[in-house]
Design a protein around this motif. Structure first.
Motif, PDB file in Angstrom:
ATOM      1  N   ASP A   1      -4.676   9.829  -9.600  1.00  0.00           N
ATOM      2  CA  ASP A   1      -3.389   9.646  -8.934  1.00  0.00           C
ATOM      3  C   ASP A   1      -2.325  10.580  -9.506  1.00  0.00           C
ATOM      4  OD1 ASP A   1      -4.163   7.697  -7.154  1.00  0.00           O
ATOM      5  OD2 ASP A   1      -3.549   6.023  -8.429  1.00  0.00           O
ATOM      6  N   ASN A   2      -2.346  10.752 -10.823  1.00  0.00           N
ATOM      7  CA  ASN A   2      -1.226  11.393 -11.506  1.00  0.00           C
ATOM      8  C   ASN A   2      -1.429  12.867 -11.838  1.00  0.00           C
ATOM      9  OD1 ASN A   2       0.297   8.966 -11.599  1.00  0.00           O
ATOM     10  ND2 ASN A   2      -0.931   8.268 -13.341  1.00  0.00           N
ATOM     11  N   HIS A   3      -2.655  13.361 -11.764  1.00  0.00           N
ATOM     12  CA  HIS A   3      -2.911  14.722 -12.225  1.00  0.00           C
ATOM     13  C   HIS A   3      -3.805  15.460 -11.234  1.00  0.00           C
ATOM     14  CE1 HIS A   3      -1.194  13.714 -16.168  1.00  0.00           C
ATOM     15  NE2 HIS A   3      -1.880  12.581 -16.096  1.00  0.00           N
TER      16      HIS A   3
ATOM     17  N   ALA B   1      -6.237   6.053 -12.012  1.00  0.00           N
ATOM     18  CA  ALA B   1      -4.861   6.402 -12.361  1.00  0.00           C
ATOM     19  C   ALA B   1      -4.751   7.880 -12.715  1.00  0.00           C
ATOM     20  CB  ALA B   1      -4.381   5.541 -13.526  1.00  0.00           C
ATOM     21  N   THR B   2      -5.771   8.402 -13.372  1.00  0.00           N
ATOM     22  CA  THR B   2      -5.761   9.824 -13.731  1.00  0.00           C
ATOM     23  C   THR B   2      -5.774  10.687 -12.485  1.00  0.00           C
ATOM     24  OG1 THR B   2      -6.942   9.361 -15.796  1.00  0.00           O
ATOM     25  CG2 THR B   2      -6.984  11.621 -14.998  1.00  0.00           C
TER      26      THR B   2
ATOM     27  N   ASN C   1      -9.951   4.254 -16.443  1.00  0.00           N
ATOM     28  CA  ASN C   1      -8.664   4.864 -16.129  1.00  0.00           C
ATOM     29  C   ASN C   1      -8.760   6.007 -15.121  1.00  0.00           C
ATOM     30  OD1 ASN C   1      -7.250   3.273 -18.171  1.00  0.00           O
ATOM     31  ND2 ASN C   1      -8.347   4.532 -19.655  1.00  0.00           N
TER      32      ASN C   1
ATOM     33  N   HIS D   1      -1.921   6.500  -1.132  1.00  0.00           N
ATOM     34  CA  HIS D   1      -1.224   6.948  -2.336  1.00  0.00           C
ATOM     35  C   HIS D   1      -1.966   8.069  -3.041  1.00  0.00           C
ATOM     36  CE1 HIS D   1       1.517   3.631  -1.841  1.00  0.00           C
ATOM     37  NE2 HIS D   1       0.547   2.751  -1.917  1.00  0.00           N
ATOM     38  N   HIS D   2      -3.164   8.407  -2.588  1.00  0.00           N
ATOM     39  CA  HIS D   2      -3.963   9.428  -3.255  1.00  0.00           C
ATOM     40  C   HIS D   2      -3.571  10.804  -2.732  1.00  0.00           C
ATOM     41  CE1 HIS D   2      -7.191   6.046  -3.658  1.00  0.00           C
ATOM     42  NE2 HIS D   2      -6.143   5.848  -4.421  1.00  0.00           N
ATOM     43  N   ARG D   3      -2.336  11.176  -3.021  1.00  0.00           N
ATOM     44  CA  ARG D   3      -1.785  12.392  -2.432  1.00  0.00           C
ATOM     45  C   ARG D   3      -2.542  13.636  -2.876  1.00  0.00           C
ATOM     46  NH1 ARG D   3       1.053  10.495  -6.557  1.00  0.00           N
ATOM     47  NH2 ARG D   3       1.825  11.871  -8.200  1.00  0.00           N
ATOM     48  N   HIS D   4      -3.032  13.648  -4.131  1.00  0.00           N
ATOM     49  CA  HIS D   4      -3.751  14.821  -4.608  1.00  0.00           C
ATOM     50  C   HIS D   4      -5.097  14.976  -3.897  1.00  0.00           C
ATOM     51  CE1 HIS D   4      -0.685  15.379  -7.545  1.00  0.00           C
ATOM     52  NE2 HIS D   4      -1.051  14.385  -8.325  1.00  0.00           N
TER      53      HIS D   4
END
Length: 377
Positions: free
Chosen positions: A141-143, A138-139, A135, A250-253
């Motif tokens: 990507d989101n945090h 996805a982690t 995961n 999509h990897h904005r962070h």
């Protein structure tokens, strides 16, 4: 006895910190160590005999201690020092601090490096970050906290590899981790060679040879050729513009975090490097996740100066008795978030009297050395 090495163990929720901690607690190498966790209930300590438990500390049968964070982390660390000094703890070989899964590790690092008393008793040995092989993408990507955890790490531990059967996805995740942090060693936590030493001992000093391993500490050995030299003296920046997985857009962070190096061949006056550090930390300190460096001082070139900082906190600089290898000069590794890389490069070029890329008049730099860094005197 002092300073005691401290390892910070971080990683996002579900990354496998509890499993790793239980494994570490069974290793004889951690006898006389202390593990600071958030709550005992978060780590099932059911495979070792508990000798006694009181005042937020569990003593295991092999001598290892487990402590909960009561109030501030500083208080817990200070309590360990008090117990060591008054004999309630006979020996303390290492401290492992487990952060919460949602934590930005910077405040934890600042607690160790910035406290005037604790900095005499403890030294930051390294940051170990666990990444879930299933995961993890996805982690990230989101945090943004997860990205920071990877960015500041000295070691990246890949967990749950046995559950990841998509080789392409795993390769993409590892490539992404290397973009975020090209200086950290990536280790499979389940690999036979993944001993406690290989997982935790990532400080400047090699415990086996008892000497400083600068290349490893700066992360040069993990990303360069055998000679360890950076032949691009504008800095061996590891820019994040390699689109080797199709959804990198999509990897904005990730794009907020950059790791780059500043290199200068030859000695630098102490006043110049002090000016650089003061200006960088005062103007960009919140964006400076971590900084490591070794400096050849003009005043004493035979003994390199070692610096280590987190945001606006700079650990008291240390002097090595001599250069550990033939390579000298100044090398700084910066891990930043939202910091203009060009700003740091211009400032460094100014204080080292290097020519900036778009500086038309080198003489003007000498007259006003901070001008090209965006300052006005």
């Amino acid at each position: 006895m002092f300073p005691i090495p401290v390892s910070v163990l971080t990683g996002f929720l579900g990354a496998g910190k509890t499993t790793l901690l239980n494994r570490l607690l069974k290793d004889p190498a951690l006898t006389d160590a202390a593990v600071i966790i958030n709550e005992f209930g978060d780590v099932a300590i059911d495979h070792l005999l508990v000798e006694k438990a009181s005042d937020g500390i569990i003593e295991l049968s092999d001598g290892c201690l487990c402590c909960t964070v009561r109030g501030e982390l500083v208080d817990t660390l200070a309590d360990l020092v008090d117990r060591l000094q008054d004999g309630r703890i006979k020996r303390l070989s290492r401290v492992i601090i487990e952060t919460t899964g949602l934590a930005d590790p910077a405040p934890v690092l600042q607690s160790i490096m910035g406290h005037p008393v604790l900095v005499q008793a403890f030294r930051l040995d390294g940051v170990i970050t666990l990444v879930d092989a299933v995961n993890g993408g996805a982690t990230l990507d989101n945090h943004v906290e997860a990205v920071k955890q990877v960015a500041v790490a000295d070691r990246i531990l890949m967990g749950k590899l046995d559950l990841q059967d998509d080789a392409a996805a795993l390769e993409a995740l590892q490539a992404r981790i290397r973009r975020i942090n090209p200086n950290a060693m990536i280790i499979d936590t389940a690999a036979p060679r993944a001993s406690v030493a290989s997982l935790l001992e990532c400080g400047l000093y090699d415990p086996v040879t008892k000497t400083a391993d600068v290349r490893r500490w700066l992360g040069e050995a993990s990303d360069h050729g055998d000679d360890g030299h950076d032949h691009d003296h504008a800095g061996h920046d590891h820019q994040h513009d390699h689109h080797d997985d199709h959804d990198h857009s999509h990897h904005r962070h990730d794009d907020r975090v950059r790791s780059f190096s500043l290199v200068h061949d030859g000695p630098v006056p102490f006043s110049a490097i002090s000016t650089f550090l003061d200006l960088l930390q005062s103007t960009q300190g919140d964006k400076l996740l971590r900084m490591k460096g070794i400096i050849e001082l003009a005043e004493d070139p035979a003994r390199p100066l070692v610096i280590h900082g987190v945001q606006k906190i700079l650990h008291p600089p240390a002097r090595l008795p001599s250069w550990p290898d033939a390579r000298r000069g100044t090398r700084l590794v910066l891990i930043t978030s939202d910091m203009p890389e060009d700003y740091a490069r211009r400032l460094f070029a100014a204080i080292t009297n290097q020519a900036a890329v778009d500086t038309p008049d080198r003489a003007a730099v000498a007259d006003n050395p901070l001008a090209i860094a965006g300052f006005r005197s």
